[in-house]
Design a protein around this motif. Structure first.
Motif, short mmCIF file in Angstrom:
data_model
loop_
_atom_site.label_atom_id
_atom_site.label_comp_id
_atom_site.label_asym_id
_atom_site.label_seq_id
_atom_site.Cartn_x
_atom_site.Cartn_y
_atom_site.Cartn_z
N ASP A 26 -19.59 -4.54 -28.66
CA ASP A 26 -18.89 -4.25 -29.92
C ASP A 26 -19.31 -5.21 -31.02
OD1 ASP A 26 -17.49 -2.10 -28.84
OD2 ASP A 26 -15.74 -3.33 -28.29
N ILE A 27 -19.45 -6.48 -30.67
CA ILE A 27 -19.88 -7.49 -31.65
C ILE A 27 -21.31 -7.18 -32.11
CG2 ILE A 27 -20.50 -9.92 -31.93
CD1 ILE A 27 -18.05 -10.55 -30.09
N MET A 28 -22.18 -6.84 -31.15
CA MET A 28 -23.57 -6.53 -31.49
C MET A 28 -23.65 -5.28 -32.39
SD MET A 28 -25.36 -7.26 -27.80
CE MET A 28 -27.08 -7.18 -28.30
N LEU A 29 -22.77 -4.32 -32.17
CA LEU A 29 -22.78 -3.11 -32.99
C LEU A 29 -22.36 -3.38 -34.43
CD1 LEU A 29 -21.32 -0.50 -30.47
CD2 LEU A 29 -23.61 -0.48 -31.49
N THR A 30 -21.55 -4.40 -34.64
CA THR A 30 -21.14 -4.71 -36.01
C THR A 30 -22.28 -5.35 -36.82
OG1 THR A 30 -20.25 -6.88 -35.40
CG2 THR A 30 -18.71 -5.01 -35.40
N ASP A 31 -23.25 -5.92 -36.12
CA ASP A 31 -24.42 -6.52 -36.78
C ASP A 31 -25.49 -5.44 -36.93
OD1 ASP A 31 -26.58 -7.95 -37.66
OD2 ASP A 31 -26.56 -9.40 -36.00
N THR A 32 -25.73 -5.00 -38.15
CA THR A 32 -26.67 -3.89 -38.38
C THR A 32 -28.12 -4.24 -38.06
OG1 THR A 32 -26.79 -4.51 -40.71
CG2 THR A 32 -25.23 -2.77 -40.11
N ASN A 34 -29.04 -5.26 -35.21
CA ASN A 34 -29.23 -4.85 -33.81
C ASN A 34 -29.39 -3.34 -33.74
OD1 ASN A 34 -28.92 -7.42 -32.58
ND2 ASN A 34 -26.71 -7.26 -32.80
N SER A 35 -30.50 -2.90 -33.16
CA SER A 35 -30.68 -1.46 -32.96
C SER A 35 -30.06 -1.06 -31.61
CB SER A 35 -32.17 -1.10 -32.97
OG SER A 35 -32.80 -1.60 -31.80
N TYR A 36 -29.87 0.24 -31.43
CA TYR A 36 -29.35 0.72 -30.15
C TYR A 36 -30.33 0.36 -29.03
CZ TYR A 36 -26.16 3.44 -33.10
OH TYR A 36 -25.23 3.82 -34.02
N TRP A 42 -30.66 -5.38 -23.97
CA TRP A 42 -29.81 -6.54 -23.62
C TRP A 42 -28.94 -6.20 -22.41
CZ3 TRP A 42 -24.45 -7.25 -23.65
CH2 TRP A 42 -24.01 -8.57 -23.52
N LEU A 43 -28.37 -4.98 -22.41
CA LEU A 43 -27.54 -4.55 -21.28
C LEU A 43 -28.36 -4.46 -19.99
CD1 LEU A 43 -25.33 -1.87 -23.06
CD2 LEU A 43 -24.50 -3.95 -21.95
N LYS A 44 -29.60 -3.95 -20.10
CA LYS A 44 -30.47 -3.85 -18.92
C LYS A 44 -30.78 -5.24 -18.37
CE LYS A 44 -32.39 0.59 -20.09
NZ LYS A 44 -33.39 1.33 -20.80
N ALA A 45 -30.98 -6.20 -19.28
CA ALA A 45 -31.24 -7.58 -18.85
C ALA A 45 -30.03 -8.16 -18.13
CB ALA A 45 -31.60 -8.44 -20.06
N SER A 51 -28.56 3.70 -21.47
CA SER A 51 -29.59 4.14 -22.40
C SER A 51 -29.18 3.89 -23.85
CB SER A 51 -29.88 5.64 -22.22
OG SER A 51 -28.76 6.39 -22.66
N LYS A 52 -30.19 3.95 -24.74
CA LYS A 52 -29.93 3.79 -26.17
C LYS A 52 -29.04 4.93 -26.66
CE LYS A 52 -33.21 6.12 -29.04
NZ LYS A 52 -32.32 6.94 -29.78
#
Length: 187
Positions: A26-32, A34-36, A42-45, A51-52
Motif C-alpha cells: 500500500d505504501i509503495m502504491l502511494t509512491d507514483t 513505483n511501477s506495478y 519486490w514481492l517475488k524477492a 503478477s503485475k
C-alpha cells in the motif's frame, strides 16, 4: 428458472498477504515512482508470486475505495459547515440531494455490478425521494398561500381601521408588503 448469481467479495492474492507485507505494498502504491512491475518484482524477492496485473487490479480497487471515502468525507464536511452557518435552515433538501447524488453515482459507476445491482430497489428509492420532494414543495406552496391569505385579511382589517389617515395607511401597507416578502423568501 435460472439461478440468480450472488455477488461475492473480491479477494486477490495481495489481500492474502501478511499484514506487514500488504501495508508495504500500500505504501509503495502511494509512491507514483513505483511501477506495478517494481512492486511485483519486490514481492517475488520476498517469496510471493504475484503478477503485475494482480498488483494493478488491487491498486485500482483500493484507489477506488479510497476515492469514495474521500468524496463522502468531503460531502459530510460541506454539510456540517452549512449546518454551522445556517442553524435555522431546512436540511431535508440537502440530505435528499446527497442521497440522490450517491444513488446516481452508484448507477453511473456500477459497470459489471449491473448484473447484481437490484435496480428495482434503486428505482423505488429514487421514486420515494421524488415523492418526498413533491410533498415538500406542496407543503411549502400551501404555507405561502396561507401566509398570503392571512396578510391580505390582516391588511384589509388594518386599512379599515386607519382609513382616516392616508399617509399612515400607505406606510403600513409598505411595512406589511416587506414583512410578507421576507416571510415568503426562500432564504
Amino acid at each position: 428458472m435460472a439461478k440468480e448469481r450472488k455477488k461475492t467479495r473480491i479477494s486477490s492474492k495481495v489481500d492474502e498477504l501478511p499484514p506487514e507485507i500488504k501495508q508495504q505494498v500500500d505504501i509503495m502504491l502511494t509512491d507514483t515512482s513505483n511501477s506495478y512491475w517494481n512492486i511485483s518484482d519486490w514481492l517475488k524477492a520476498k517469496g510471493y508470486e504475484i503478477s503485475k496485473s494482480s498488483v494493478g487490479r488491487y491498486a485500482l480497487r483500493s484507489n477506488s475505495a479510497t476515492q469514495r471515502l474521500l468524496e463522502a468525507q468531503s460531502r459530510t464536511e460541506a454539510l456540517v459547515n452549512v449546518v454551522k452557518k445556517n442553524p435555522d435552515a431546512d436540511y431535508t433538501e440537502a440530505g435528499m440531494m446527497l442521497m440522490m447524488d450517491g444513488l446516481i453515482n452508484r448507477l453511473a459507476t456500477a459497470e459489471e455490478e449491473f448484473d447484481y445491482l437490484p435496480l428495482d430497489k434503486v428505482g423505488r428509492l429514487i421514486a420515494s425521494l421524488s415523492r418526498t420532494k413533491v410533498y415538500k414543495d406542496r407543503v411549502k406552496q400551501d404555507m405561502k398561500d396561507k401566509a398570503d391569505l392571512a396578510f391580505k385579511e390582516m391588511e384589509g382589517e388594518i386599512m379599515k381601521t386607519i382609513k382616516s389617515d392616508p399617509e399612515l395607511a400607505a406606510k403600513l401597507k409598505e411595512i406589511l408588503t416587506r414583512a410578507k416578502e421576507m416571510m415568503l423568501s426562500d432564504d
